[in-house]
Design a protein around this motif. Structure first.
Motif, PDB file in Angstrom:
ATOM      1  N   PRO A   1      17.968  -8.610  13.938  1.00 49.53           N
ATOM      2  CA  PRO A   1      18.582  -9.856  13.465  1.00 49.53           C
ATOM      3  C   PRO A   1      18.737  -9.891  11.952  1.00 49.53           C
ATOM      4  N   GLY A   2      17.756  -9.367  11.211  1.00 49.97           N
ATOM      5  CA  GLY A   2      17.864  -9.352   9.760  1.00 49.97           C
ATOM      6  C   GLY A   2      19.021  -8.491   9.277  1.00 49.97           C
TER       7      GLY A   2
ATOM      8  N   THR B   1      19.172  -8.762  20.620  1.00 45.02           N
ATOM      9  CA  THR B   1      19.161  -7.435  20.002  1.00 45.02           C
ATOM     10  C   THR B   1      18.129  -6.497  20.606  1.00 45.02           C
ATOM     11  N   ARG B   2      17.143  -7.039  21.333  1.00 42.96           N
ATOM     12  CA  ARG B   2      15.999  -6.255  21.805  1.00 42.96           C
ATOM     13  C   ARG B   2      15.195  -5.753  20.593  1.00 42.96           C
TER      14      ARG B   2
ATOM     15  N   PRO C   1      21.215  -1.893  14.492  1.00 41.99           N
ATOM     16  CA  PRO C   1      21.453  -2.335  13.108  1.00 41.99           C
ATOM     17  C   PRO C   1      20.242  -2.155  12.192  1.00 41.99           C
ATOM     18  N   ARG C   2      19.027  -2.297  12.737  1.00 44.45           N
ATOM     19  CA  ARG C   2      17.828  -2.175  11.894  1.00 44.45           C
ATOM     20  C   ARG C   2      17.704  -0.787  11.277  1.00 44.45           C
ATOM     21  N   ASN C   3      18.373   0.214  11.871  1.00 43.65           N
ATOM     22  CA  ASN C   3      18.271   1.582  11.367  1.00 43.65           C
ATOM     23  C   ASN C   3      19.365   1.938  10.367  1.00 43.65           C
TER      24      ASN C   3
ATOM     25  N   ALA D   1      26.045   0.521  12.336  1.00 40.77           N
ATOM     26  CA  ALA D   1      25.866  -0.178  13.607  1.00 40.77           C
ATOM     27  C   ALA D   1      26.090  -1.681  13.455  1.00 40.77           C
ATOM     28  N   ALA D   2      25.479  -2.285  12.432  1.00 42.75           N
ATOM     29  CA  ALA D   2      25.631  -3.731  12.231  1.00 42.75           C
ATOM     30  C   ALA D   2      27.087  -4.099  11.976  1.00 42.75           C
TER      31      ALA D   2
END
Length: 478
Positions: free
Chosen positions: A104-105, A177-178, A242-244, A426-427
């Motif tokens: 989410p961030g 997002t899991r 997205p976090r990656n 990804a995001a």
């Protein structure tokens, strides 16, 4: 055994006895407070009346607090129902995450970059403010402003479970997002794992799934798993995690800055130790003696100790063990480290994107599989060297096998299977698809063409670390 204590005298007798002691021992009254003064002068009825009044005040205070909470809850529910009747705002998005920032961030940042017309807000408790991204408006859970945002924002992005009182409106878009690639059993598969499921309400779980419009996936394994164990009408967005993204965008300067902020000595080999949560343990005791490991490995090694967020507490600190349990951003810890040491944590799937060594400690794998269950044999297709015991783990690091050619081969196969889309965009792909409605998305950069920033150890002229003599090397995979 000691004899039982004598019974207390009746209240009146106790007060008379107390007054006698006051007079006999000349206890000064005023300095003892009002109650002591009443006892000293034998004003027992006044004393009892004051005690009764104090008890009544306490009960009345508790009742008032309970009533105030009930009235506030009713007022908030009424406020929420009113907000639901007002128009939906297509230019509003709300984000929240269970631990840190996560996907989410990263998506909130991408919203501001690629869909700047959408105003963002972040729901989080005050004690979680250090983990909140700097851009969005901050909302406290349960506040009127929070319920307004939930009722009127078009986009709801989260990796947790939404409030049971939330009603999804026509036109709202919920993005789940899991929290990582699943190794352990999840969702409906936990029906056969009572120790792991605990008090999970599977009916409520499926009602939650019914509110999702999109579920993010970083690989085909995740897609097939989520669609089976969390069945619903949602659309899976297999665009990467997205976090990656930050793991692909980071620079050498970023790594240096992060290491300095964590206090990692220059030239040290930093091992990020991140074990997972164990459902079958009442207390989450450390599985490894980190101090012993560091004594055996010598002064060049340090450990960044990161317990699972559900564990809390600490895995140790002091000396060459750096406690990073309270750090708000796990991606920063990955970038600052030279290698990952874990067991069954999904962090291994994220860390593999850095193409840095991963060592897996599987001492209790059989027990973990029996209690929680796993979707594939970790020892058969690991992301790097595998240790069954603490001594094997020490040997892997002492002999250099943690970053040897065999470990690199295992990691390459692991990355190909689980990191196909984590190319740093990804995001962006998710925002362009969900918010902007685009169907022609940025192409995925092939694994061979990605150049994640190397670790500080890999860039050091002292990359070959001299080590004390060690037993014969152990087998890296089984």
């Amino acid at each position: 055994s000691l004899p039982p204590p004598p019974p207390l005298p009746p209240h009146g007798d106790f007060l008379r006895l107390a007054r006698a002691h006051y007079l006999r021992h000349r206890v000064p009254g005023p300095r003892g407070g009002l109650r002591h003064t009443l006892v000293r002068h034998g004003l027992h009825r006044t004393f009892r009346a004051l005690r009764l009044a104090a008890a009544v005040r306490r009960r009345a205070g508790r009742a008032a607090v309970k009533l105030a909470r009930a009235l506030r809850g009713r007022a908030l529910r009424l406020h929420y129902r009113v907000q639901l009747r007002l128009p939906l705002r297509a230019d509003r998005a709300v984000f929240t995450a269970a631990f840190g920032r996560g996907d989410p961030g990263a998506l909130e940042e991408a919203f501001r970059t690629y869909a700047p017309h959408v105003r963002t807000a972040w729901i989080g408790h005050p004690e979680q403010q250090q983990a909140v991204p700097p851009g969005p408006r901050r909302l406290r859970p349960g506040s009127a402003a929070c319920w307004t945002a939930l009722a009127r924002s078009k986009y709801l992005v989260h990796d947790t479970v939404l409030d049971r009182g939330l009603r999804k409106r026509r036109g709202q878009v919920v993005v789940q997002t899991r929290r990582g690639t699943p190794l352990k059993h999840m969702g409906l598969d936990l029906q056969e794992r009572p120790a792991a499921a605990r008090d999970t309400d599977f009916g409520e779980l499926l009602r939650e799934v019914d509110r999702w419009d999109h579920v993010l996936s970083g690989n085909r394994h995740s897609t097939l798993t989520w669609e089976r164990v969390l069945p619903g009408r949602y659309t899976t967005l297999e665009h990467g995690a997205p976090r990656n993204d930050v793991l692909q965008r980071a620079t050498t300067a970023d790594v240096t800055r992060l290491r300095e902020s964590l206090g990692i000595p220059e030239g040290a080999v930093a091992i990020l130790y991140a074990p997972t949560f164990r459902d079958h343990h009442r207390t989450q005791r450390p599985a490894l003696d980190l101090e012993r490991i560091l004594r055996r490995l010598g002064p060049r090694f340090v450990v960044l100790a990161r317990p699972h967020p559900a564990h809390g507490g600490s895995l140790g600190s002091g000396g060459r063990i750096i406690d990073v349990g309270g750090h708000p951003d796990v991606a920063s810890l990955c970038l600052a480290s030279d290698a990952l040491l874990t067991d069954y944590s999904s962090i291994m799937f994220d860390y593999a994107n850095l193409d840095r060594p991963i060592v897996v400690h599987t001492a209790d794998l059989e027990a973990y599989e029996a209690v929680r269950g796993t979707y594939f044999d970790l020892r058969a297709c690991p992301p790097g060297a595998v240790a069954r015991t603490e001594d094997e783990l020490i040997d892997i690091f002492a002999t250099g096998h943690w970053r040897g050619s065999r470990s690199a081969q295992l990691r390459a196969a692991f990355r190909e299977r689980f990191c196909p889309y984590d190319d740093g965009r990804a995001a962006e792909r998710v925002v362009r698809r969900v918010v902007l409605g685009e169907t022609e998305l940025p192409p995925v950069i092939p694994l061979a063409e990605r150049k994640p920033v190397p670790s500080a150890c890999a860039r050091s002229p002292l990359a070959t670390v001299p080590q004390p003599s060690a037993p014969a090397p152990v087998t890296e995979s089984h």
